[in-house]
Design a protein around this motif. Structure first.
Motif, PDB file in Angstrom:
ATOM      1  N   GLU A 120       6.981   7.961  -2.623  1.00 53.95           N
ATOM      2  CA  GLU A 120       7.259   6.607  -2.132  1.00 53.95           C
ATOM      3  C   GLU A 120       7.241   6.574  -0.602  1.00 53.95           C
ATOM      4  N   ARG A 121       7.800   7.609   0.033  1.00 52.79           N
ATOM      5  CA  ARG A 121       7.777   7.666   1.494  1.00 52.79           C
ATOM      6  C   ARG A 121       6.348   7.797   2.010  1.00 52.79           C
ATOM      7  N   SER A 122       5.547   8.610   1.318  1.00 49.71           N
ATOM      8  CA  SER A 122       4.162   8.781   1.725  1.00 49.71           C
ATOM      9  C   SER A 122       3.402   7.460   1.635  1.00 49.71           C
ATOM     10  N   ARG A 123       3.623   6.719   0.555  1.00 52.50           N
ATOM     11  CA  ARG A 123       2.956   5.424   0.405  1.00 52.50           C
ATOM     12  C   ARG A 123       3.408   4.446   1.487  1.00 52.50           C
ATOM     13  N   ALA A 124       4.710   4.437   1.785  1.00 57.85           N
ATOM     14  CA  ALA A 124       5.225   3.537   2.821  1.00 57.85           C
ATOM     15  C   ALA A 124       4.666   3.912   4.190  1.00 57.85           C
ATOM     16  N   ASP A 125       4.585   5.214   4.458  1.00 52.84           N
ATOM     17  CA  ASP A 125       4.015   5.667   5.736  1.00 52.84           C
ATOM     18  C   ASP A 125       2.549   5.265   5.843  1.00 52.84           C
ATOM     19  N   LYS A 126       1.825   5.359   4.723  1.00 59.17           N
ATOM     20  CA  LYS A 126       0.412   4.965   4.726  1.00 59.17           C
ATOM     21  C   LYS A 126       0.257   3.477   5.028  1.00 59.17           C
ATOM     22  N   ILE A 127       1.094   2.658   4.419  1.00 63.53           N
ATOM     23  CA  ILE A 127       1.005   1.209   4.629  1.00 63.53           C
ATOM     24  C   ILE A 127       1.236   0.876   6.094  1.00 63.53           C
ATOM     25  N   ALA A 128       2.251   1.505   6.697  1.00 59.63           N
ATOM     26  CA  ALA A 128       2.554   1.236   8.100  1.00 59.63           C
ATOM     27  C   ALA A 128       1.410   1.694   9.010  1.00 59.63           C
ATOM     28  N   LEU A 129       0.868   2.887   8.736  1.00 58.49           N
ATOM     29  CA  LEU A 129      -0.238   3.403   9.541  1.00 58.49           C
ATOM     30  C   LEU A 129      -1.479   2.549   9.359  1.00 58.49           C
ATOM     31  N   ARG A 130      -1.752   2.145   8.134  1.00 57.39           N
ATOM     32  CA  ARG A 130      -2.931   1.310   7.852  1.00 57.39           C
ATOM     33  C   ARG A 130      -2.841  -0.014   8.618  1.00 57.39           C
ATOM     34  N   ASP A 131      -1.653  -0.627   8.601  1.00 56.69           N
ATOM     35  CA  ASP A 131      -1.472  -1.888   9.320  1.00 56.69           C
ATOM     36  C   ASP A 131      -1.712  -1.714  10.821  1.00 56.69           C
ATOM     37  N   ARG A 132      -1.209  -0.608  11.369  1.00 58.45           N
ATOM     38  CA  ARG A 132      -1.368  -0.360  12.808  1.00 58.45           C
ATOM     39  C   ARG A 132      -2.843  -0.174  13.175  1.00 58.45           C
ATOM     40  N   LEU A 186     -10.135   4.707   7.737  1.00 58.69           N
ATOM     41  CA  LEU A 186      -9.303   4.117   8.783  1.00 58.69           C
ATOM     42  C   LEU A 186      -8.745   5.194   9.701  1.00 58.69           C
ATOM     43  N   ALA A 187      -8.561   6.399   9.153  1.00 58.01           N
ATOM     44  CA  ALA A 187      -8.058   7.514   9.955  1.00 58.01           C
ATOM     45  C   ALA A 187      -8.370   8.815   9.240  1.00 58.01           C
ATOM     46  N   VAL A 188      -8.459   9.878  10.020  1.00 54.04           N
ATOM     47  CA  VAL A 188      -8.573  11.236   9.501  1.00 54.04           C
ATOM     48  C   VAL A 188      -7.690  12.107  10.387  1.00 54.04           C
ATOM     49  N   ASP A 189      -7.000  13.083   9.780  1.00 54.59           N
ATOM     50  CA  ASP A 189      -6.185  13.964  10.607  1.00 54.59           C
ATOM     51  C   ASP A 189      -6.875  15.303  10.829  1.00 54.59           C
ATOM     52  N   ARG A 190      -6.206  16.175  11.537  1.00 47.41           N
ATOM     53  CA  ARG A 190      -6.811  17.439  11.956  1.00 47.41           C
ATOM     54  C   ARG A 190      -7.010  18.411  10.800  1.00 47.41           C
ATOM     55  N   ARG A 191      -6.448  18.096   9.630  1.00 48.32           N
ATOM     56  CA  ARG A 191      -6.714  18.891   8.418  1.00 48.32           C
ATOM     57  C   ARG A 191      -7.925  18.353   7.665  1.00 48.32           C
ATOM     58  N   GLY A 192      -8.409  17.185   8.085  1.00 47.83           N
ATOM     59  CA  GLY A 192      -9.498  16.531   7.366  1.00 47.83           C
ATOM     60  C   GLY A 192      -9.020  15.549   6.318  1.00 47.83           C
ATOM     61  N   MET A 193      -7.699  15.311   6.245  1.00 46.70           N
ATOM     62  CA  MET A 193      -7.207  14.322   5.281  1.00 46.70           C
ATOM     63  C   MET A 193      -7.619  12.931   5.742  1.00 46.70           C
ATOM     64  N   MET A 197      -7.757   8.680   5.274  1.00 49.72           N
ATOM     65  CA  MET A 197      -7.071   7.501   4.763  1.00 49.72           C
ATOM     66  C   MET A 197      -8.039   6.337   4.774  1.00 49.72           C
ATOM     67  N   GLY A 198      -8.235   5.726   3.605  1.00 49.04           N
ATOM     68  CA  GLY A 198      -9.081   4.552   3.498  1.00 49.04           C
ATOM     69  C   GLY A 198      -8.244   3.294   3.440  1.00 49.04           C
ATOM     70  N   ARG A 199      -8.777   2.274   2.800  1.00 42.28           N
ATOM     71  CA  ARG A 199      -8.080   0.990   2.736  1.00 42.28           C
ATOM     72  C   ARG A 199      -7.115   0.887   1.562  1.00 42.28           C
ATOM     73  N   GLY A 200      -7.065   1.898   0.716  1.00 44.22           N
ATOM     74  CA  GLY A 200      -6.048   1.913  -0.322  1.00 44.22           C
ATOM     75  C   GLY A 200      -6.545   1.655  -1.723  1.00 44.22           C
ATOM     76  N   PRO A 234      -0.543  10.691   6.106  1.00 45.37           N
ATOM     77  CA  PRO A 234       0.258  10.935   4.901  1.00 45.37           C
ATOM     78  C   PRO A 234      -0.670  11.091   3.695  1.00 45.37           C
ATOM     79  N   ALA A 235      -0.456  12.146   2.916  1.00 44.56           N
ATOM     80  CA  ALA A 235      -1.364  12.454   1.804  1.00 44.56           C
ATOM     81  C   ALA A 235      -0.635  12.367   0.477  1.00 44.56           C
ATOM     82  N   GLU A 236      -1.367  11.907  -0.539  1.00 44.71           N
ATOM     83  CA  GLU A 236      -0.897  11.896  -1.919  1.00 44.71           C
ATOM     84  C   GLU A 236      -1.806  12.827  -2.729  1.00 44.71           C
ATOM     85  N   PRO A 237      -1.367  13.208  -3.932  1.00 41.93           N
ATOM     86  CA  PRO A 237      -2.134  14.209  -4.705  1.00 41.93           C
ATOM     87  C   PRO A 237      -3.595  13.842  -4.951  1.00 41.93           C
TER      88      PRO A 237
END
Length: 201
Positions: free
Chosen positions: A9-21, A133-140, A142-145, A178-181
């Motif tokens: 749930e925290r990961s999903r909430a973090d994703k929503i906030a980052l996506r909005d930004r 929308l973003a990629v981190d230094r691990r290559g993870m 994040m798309g639009r959801g 933030p990553a999910e499985p």
């Protein structure tokens, strides 16, 4: 015992906030900045295609403020056979070869007019350019959801599979996504100012 539900749930909430930004930042880009970024991304994608010389590449038609600009597919198609996604009713992605023409698709997307090749056709590509929308230094990534690309990328072989490259604006290659499985990493990212960044994943 780890609180897996709470972590998810925290990961999903973090994703929503980052996506909005990130979407707010894209909306603030001027038309001049968008055109300059698109030209730089096209130069970098073409440089990669010339170097790797794939028989087939998969890409997408950028819409709105997505990286790559409206001429991305035509630029790629001058050098390589291009597969483009077709969004299915369940949000999975079918694929079709770009025949030089497109038509309006679902949710304002643009899709190729060629015959559909099936959801597994993306595996024909040796390079897969994906929106993000973003990629981190691990290559993870994040798309639009919607999860469409996570499903598509899950069909690619982990060993000897295609090179998966996310296209980003400057400032979207960040320290942590933030990553999910179900999230699938990418192998590299292209930004207008930084060019090609390859990840050790």
């Amino acid at each position: 015992m780890p609180d897996l539900t709470g972590d998810a749930e925290r990961s999903r909430a973090d994703k929503i906030a980052l996506r909005d930004r990130l979407l707010t930042s894209r909306r603030a880009m001027t038309s001049t900045a968008l055109a300059s970024a698109a030209a730089a991304i096209q130069d970098q994608t073409l440089s990669l295609v010339r170097r790797e010389q794939p028989a087939t590449a998969a890409a997408y038609v950028p819409i709105g403020r997505e990286p790559g600009g409206p001429d991305l597919v035509a630029a790629l198609a001058a050098h390589v056979r291009v597969l483009l996604p077709v969004l299915l009713p369940d949000n999975d992605l079918d694929w079709a070869a770009y025949p030089g023409t497109t038509r309006p698709g679902r949710y304002g997307l643009v899709e190729p007019t060629g015959p559909r090749l099936g959801v597994s056709a993306v595996a024909q590509a040796r390079i897969v350019f994906v929106p993000a929308l973003a990629v981190d230094r691990r290559g993870m990534r994040m798309g639009r959801g919607g999860g469409s690309y996570d499903r598509a990328l899950s069909r690619l072989p982990l060993v000897s599979g295609p090179l998966v490259v996310a296209l980003l604006h400057d400032g979207e290659l960040i320290d942590h996504v933030p990553a999910e499985p179900h999230d699938r990493p990418v192998h590299a990212a292209i930004t207008p100012g930084g060019g090609l960044t390859v990840f050790a994943n």
